[in-house]
Design a protein around this motif. Structure first.
Motif, PDB file in Angstrom:
ATOM      1  N   SER A 326       0.841  -1.207   0.000  1.00  0.00           N
ATOM      2  CA  SER A 326       0.000   0.000   0.000  1.00  0.00           C
ATOM      3  C   SER A 326       0.872   1.251   0.000  1.00  0.00           C
ATOM      4  O   SER A 326       1.953   1.272   0.590  1.00  0.00           O
ATOM      5  N   ASN A 327       0.380   2.288  -0.635  1.00  0.00           N
ATOM      6  CA  ASN A 327       1.116   3.550  -0.740  1.00  0.00           C
ATOM      7  C   ASN A 327       0.725   4.450   0.436  1.00  0.00           C
ATOM      8  O   ASN A 327      -0.289   5.152   0.387  1.00  0.00           O
ATOM      9  N   LEU A 328       1.532   4.419   1.495  1.00  0.00           N
ATOM     10  CA  LEU A 328       1.223   5.201   2.695  1.00  0.00           C
ATOM     11  C   LEU A 328       1.194   6.695   2.421  1.00  0.00           C
ATOM     12  O   LEU A 328       0.326   7.413   2.918  1.00  0.00           O
ATOM     13  N   ASP A 329       2.154   7.169   1.636  1.00  0.00           N
ATOM     14  CA  ASP A 329       2.235   8.606   1.361  1.00  0.00           C
ATOM     15  C   ASP A 329       0.982   9.102   0.655  1.00  0.00           C
ATOM     16  O   ASP A 329       0.471  10.192   0.944  1.00  0.00           O
ATOM     17  N   LEU A 330       0.467   8.291  -0.256  1.00  0.00           N
ATOM     18  CA  LEU A 330      -0.754   8.668  -0.972  1.00  0.00           C
ATOM     19  C   LEU A 330      -1.943   8.730  -0.011  1.00  0.00           C
ATOM     20  O   LEU A 330      -2.755   9.664  -0.066  1.00  0.00           O
ATOM     21  N   LEU A 331      -2.035   7.731   0.886  1.00  0.00           N
ATOM     22  CA  LEU A 331      -3.123   7.715   1.861  1.00  0.00           C
ATOM     23  C   LEU A 331      -3.072   8.957   2.756  1.00  0.00           C
ATOM     24  O   LEU A 331      -4.097   9.575   3.037  1.00  0.00           O
ATOM     25  N   MET A 332      -1.871   9.322   3.205  1.00  0.00           N
ATOM     26  CA  MET A 332      -1.720  10.483   4.077  1.00  0.00           C
ATOM     27  C   MET A 332      -2.082  11.774   3.340  1.00  0.00           C
ATOM     28  O   MET A 332      -2.715  12.676   3.911  1.00  0.00           O
ATOM     29  N   THR A 333      -1.698  11.879   2.072  1.00  0.00           N
ATOM     30  CA  THR A 333      -2.045  13.056   1.270  1.00  0.00           C
ATOM     31  C   THR A 333      -3.555  13.177   1.131  1.00  0.00           C
ATOM     32  O   THR A 333      -4.125  14.276   1.236  1.00  0.00           O
ATOM     33  N   GLN A 334      -4.222  12.048   0.913  1.00  0.00           N
ATOM     34  CA  GLN A 334      -5.681  12.054   0.799  1.00  0.00           C
ATOM     35  C   GLN A 334      -6.338  12.505   2.104  1.00  0.00           C
ATOM     36  O   GLN A 334      -7.339  13.239   2.082  1.00  0.00           O
ATOM     37  N   ASP A 335      -5.778  12.067   3.238  1.00  0.00           N
ATOM     38  CA  ASP A 335      -6.316  12.494   4.540  1.00  0.00           C
ATOM     39  C   ASP A 335      -6.259  14.011   4.680  1.00  0.00           C
ATOM     40  O   ASP A 335      -7.202  14.649   5.158  1.00  0.00           O
ATOM     41  N   GLU A 336      -5.136  14.591   4.287  1.00  0.00           N
ATOM     42  CA  GLU A 336      -4.973  16.045   4.338  1.00  0.00           C
ATOM     43  C   GLU A 336      -6.010  16.730   3.438  1.00  0.00           C
ATOM     44  O   GLU A 336      -6.653  17.712   3.830  1.00  0.00           O
ATOM     45  N   GLU A 337      -6.156  16.229   2.218  1.00  0.00           N
ATOM     46  CA  GLU A 337      -7.031  16.874   1.242  1.00  0.00           C
ATOM     47  C   GLU A 337      -8.493  16.820   1.666  1.00  0.00           C
ATOM     48  O   GLU A 337      -9.246  17.782   1.463  1.00  0.00           O
ATOM     49  N   ILE A 338      -8.911  15.710   2.263  1.00  0.00           N
ATOM     50  CA  ILE A 338     -10.310  15.579   2.700  1.00  0.00           C
ATOM     51  C   ILE A 338     -10.626  16.582   3.801  1.00  0.00           C
ATOM     52  O   ILE A 338     -11.674  17.244   3.793  1.00  0.00           O
ATOM     53  N   ALA A 339      -9.710  16.736   4.767  1.00  0.00           N
ATOM     54  CA  ALA A 339      -9.915  17.709   5.845  1.00  0.00           C
ATOM     55  C   ALA A 339      -9.963  19.128   5.293  1.00  0.00           C
ATOM     56  O   ALA A 339     -10.821  19.937   5.683  1.00  0.00           O
ATOM     57  N   GLU A 340      -9.072  19.438   4.375  1.00  0.00           N
ATOM     58  CA  GLU A 340      -9.045  20.780   3.799  1.00  0.00           C
ATOM     59  C   GLU A 340     -10.302  21.054   2.972  1.00  0.00           C
ATOM     60  O   GLU A 340     -10.816  22.177   2.968  1.00  0.00           O
ATOM     61  N   ALA A 341     -10.807  20.030   2.292  1.00  0.00           N
ATOM     62  CA  ALA A 341     -12.030  20.196   1.503  1.00  0.00           C
ATOM     63  C   ALA A 341     -13.231  20.480   2.401  1.00  0.00           C
ATOM     64  O   ALA A 341     -14.095  21.303   2.070  1.00  0.00           O
ATOM     65  N   LEU A 342     -13.295  19.820   3.569  1.00  0.00           N
ATOM     66  CA  LEU A 342     -14.378  20.084   4.514  1.00  0.00           C
ATOM     67  C   LEU A 342     -14.302  21.517   5.032  1.00  0.00           C
ATOM     68  O   LEU A 342     -15.328  22.180   5.183  1.00  0.00           O
ATOM     69  N   ASP A 343     -13.086  21.973   5.334  1.00  0.00           N
ATOM     70  CA  ASP A 343     -12.918  23.359   5.772  1.00  0.00           C
ATOM     71  C   ASP A 343     -13.401  24.330   4.693  1.00  0.00           C
ATOM     72  O   ASP A 343     -14.105  25.309   4.984  1.00  0.00           O
ATOM     73  N   LYS A 344     -13.023  24.059   3.455  1.00  0.00           N
ATOM     74  CA  LYS A 344     -13.403  24.937   2.349  1.00  0.00           C
ATOM     75  C   LYS A 344     -14.921  25.009   2.204  1.00  0.00           C
ATOM     76  O   LYS A 344     -15.496  26.094   2.045  1.00  0.00           O
ATOM     77  N   GLN A 345     -15.580  23.854   2.297  1.00  0.00           N
ATOM     78  CA  GLN A 345     -17.042  23.816   2.188  1.00  0.00           C
ATOM     79  C   GLN A 345     -17.687  24.633   3.300  1.00  0.00           C
ATOM     80  O   GLN A 345     -18.639  25.391   3.074  1.00  0.00           O
ATOM     81  N   ARG A 346     -17.146  24.481   4.513  1.00  0.00           N
ATOM     82  CA  ARG A 346     -17.723  25.193   5.650  1.00  0.00           C
ATOM     83  C   ARG A 346     -17.514  26.699   5.521  1.00  0.00           C
ATOM     84  O   ARG A 346     -18.421  27.487   5.762  1.00  0.00           O
ATOM     85  N   PHE A 347     -16.303  27.110   5.105  1.00  0.00           N
ATOM     86  CA  PHE A 347     -16.025  28.533   4.949  1.00  0.00           C
ATOM     87  C   PHE A 347     -16.915  29.147   3.864  1.00  0.00           C
ATOM     88  O   PHE A 347     -17.429  30.253   4.014  1.00  0.00           O
ATOM     89  N   GLU A 348     -17.093  28.407   2.764  1.00  0.00           N
ATOM     90  CA  GLU A 348     -17.939  28.908   1.676  1.00  0.00           C
ATOM     91  C   GLU A 348     -19.381  29.065   2.141  1.00  0.00           C
ATOM     92  O   GLU A 348     -20.063  30.042   1.803  1.00  0.00           O
ATOM     93  N   ALA A 349     -19.849  28.090   2.927  1.00  0.00           N
ATOM     94  CA  ALA A 349     -21.222  28.161   3.444  1.00  0.00           C
ATOM     95  C   ALA A 349     -21.380  29.338   4.406  1.00  0.00           C
ATOM     96  O   ALA A 349     -22.392  30.051   4.376  1.00  0.00           O
ATOM     97  N   GLU A 350     -20.366  29.556   5.258  1.00  0.00           N
ATOM     98  CA  GLU A 350     -20.422  30.675   6.203  1.00  0.00           C
ATOM     99  C   GLU A 350     -20.376  32.012   5.467  1.00  0.00           C
ATOM    100  O   GLU A 350     -21.094  32.957   5.829  1.00  0.00           O
ATOM    101  N   ASP A 351     -19.543  32.087   4.413  1.00  0.00           N
ATOM    102  CA  ASP A 351     -19.466  33.323   3.618  1.00  0.00           C
ATOM    103  C   ASP A 351     -20.804  33.608   2.935  1.00  0.00           C
ATOM    104  O   ASP A 351     -21.276  34.758   2.919  1.00  0.00           O
ATOM    105  N   ALA A 352     -21.407  32.558   2.388  1.00  0.00           N
ATOM    106  CA  ALA A 352     -22.696  32.735   1.714  1.00  0.00           C
ATOM    107  C   ALA A 352     -23.762  33.193   2.701  1.00  0.00           C
ATOM    108  O   ALA A 352     -24.613  34.040   2.376  1.00  0.00           O
ATOM    109  N   GLU A 353     -23.704  32.664   3.921  1.00  0.00           N
ATOM    110  CA  GLU A 353     -24.662  33.052   4.950  1.00  0.00           C
ATOM    111  C   GLU A 353     -24.483  34.513   5.342  1.00  0.00           C
ATOM    112  O   GLU A 353     -25.462  35.264   5.495  1.00  0.00           O
TER     113      GLU A 353
END
Length: 374
Positions: A326-353
């Motif tokens: 298994s590619n550990l580095d790829l898994l770790m990169t995906q973990d980072e990206e998923i968290a950042e994507a959730l932050d982005k969604q939340r910030f966009e929703a708060e800005d729209a509000e």
């Protein structure tokens, strides 16, 4: 309300004391360090966050379906007991399983906090001490978050699983400074990361998804830290010393595999321990889940230089040997990206509000001016 009032079965002793062993080590070299570890330390400082504000605790959670995972994931699914259960019974079973899973996450995070503090104390290199100090704070935050979810959203806790407690005890009692790395950073954290990921990627509930994604973003750094430190150190060890550590890994992996049964849950529903174990062994979902849980451990063990014949045979016996690629580095990169994507969604929703509130205020002001003008 006291935590002990929420336990399905209260611990026999409110405190578990593990005798400390090994030396506390001070380093008087303050100006040198491994560039990779110092960079990770900087990232650990930059990525600190507050679980009280980053997570949206106002999201409502159904305590009888906290995670939204499929019923097929319950080892009782499809059995004669399942056929007799009412919808209310099934909701109670989901609540117990969710409580059991997150309770083990909570106990594991407290163990990780203690192990990280032990690394600060015992590791000889200052760069590792510095990073471990940031990890100790991370683990404290994780314990806080899981505790809050269980207390406020589920309203039920399970005591620490025997296998998890055994591995924690073995890790902490060992006097060798590298063992908290191996037991916690590689085995317990590796297994937890895979378990977190399975739930994060299957739940349709926003609060547990947030919690798991943000915790995993931290844990990705912790596993990277363990890999760096142990890979460097294990290159210096003799074959005999490496075999000792492989034996520890083998025993720990079997313990972790057996931790996944959830037998305690079924016992609370009047099912005997033997029958509960049989159901867990027959569950196709649990077999897949168990195999995927080693997707983070096996490649990490291989990467740090523990890959002797006996260890490979153990992984073949567990059916997880192929996870070594298994590619550990790829898994770790995906973990980072998923968290950042959730932050982005939340910030966009708060800005729209906020924009909507401003637009509404402007429109209200214009209406008032027109009415006054008329």
């Amino acid at each position: 309300m006291s935590t002990h009032e929420l336990y399905t079965k209260a611990p026999t002793d409110p405190l578990w004391e593990v005798p400390a062993s090994g030396a506390a080590r001070f380093s008087w070299e303050y100006d040198e360090g491994r560039a990779r570890l110092l960079a990770l330390y900087q990232k650990g400082k930059d990525k600190q966050w507050d679980g009280a504000t980053r997570i949206d605790w106002d999201i409502e959670v159904d305590p009888y379906d906290p995670l939204g995972t499929p019923d097929e994931s319950l080892s009782l699914y499809g059995t004669r007991h399942w056929a007799k259960m009412t919808e209310k019974d099934k909701g109670e079973l989901r609540r117990h399983y969710s409580s059991w899973q997150f309770s083990q996450f909570l106990h594991g995070e407290q163990g990780a906090m203690v192990c990280a503090a032990r690394i600060v104390e015992s590791v000889p290199d200052l760069d590792a001490k510095l990073y471990s100090a940031t990890q100790t704070m991370d683990e404290a935050r994780h314990a806080e978050i899981y505790s809050r979810f269980l207390h406020e959203k589920v309203g039920m806790l399970y005591p620490v699983n025997d296998s998890l407690q055994s591995l924690l005890g073995d890790t902490l009692r060992d006097a060798r400074w590298d063992m908290p790395y191996l037991g916690m950073q590689v085995l317990i954290e590796g297994l937890a990361l895979a378990a977190f990921g399975m739930i994060r990627d299957t739940t349709d509930k926003p609060l547990p998804k947030q919690i798991l994604a943000y915790v995993m973003q931290d844990e990705a750094r912790h596993v990277a830290f363990g890999r760096m430190a142990l890979r460097d150190y294990y290159k210096q060890l003799s074959d005999a010393e490496l075999r000792e550590r492989e034996e520890f890994v083998i025993e720990g992996c079997y313990l972790m595999r057996d931790r996944l049964r959830g037998v305690e849950v079924l016992e609370n529903f009047g099912i005997s321990k033997q029958e509960a174990q049989e159901y867990s062994e027959q569950s196709e979902f649990l077999h897949l889940f168990r195999k995927l849980l080693f997707s983070r451990i096996v490649p990490c063990v291989k990467d740090i230089g523990l890959w002797g014949e006996r260890l490979q045979k153990a992984y073949l016996d567990m059916g997880v040997f192929d996870m070594g690629d298994s590619n550990l580095d790829l898994l770790m990169t995906q973990d980072e990206e998923i968290a950042e994507a959730l932050d982005k969604q939340r910030f966009e929703a708060e800005d729209a509000e906020r924009v909507a509130e401003i637009d509404a205020a402007i429109a209200a002001g214009a209406d008032e001016e027109r009415s006054n003008g008329s």
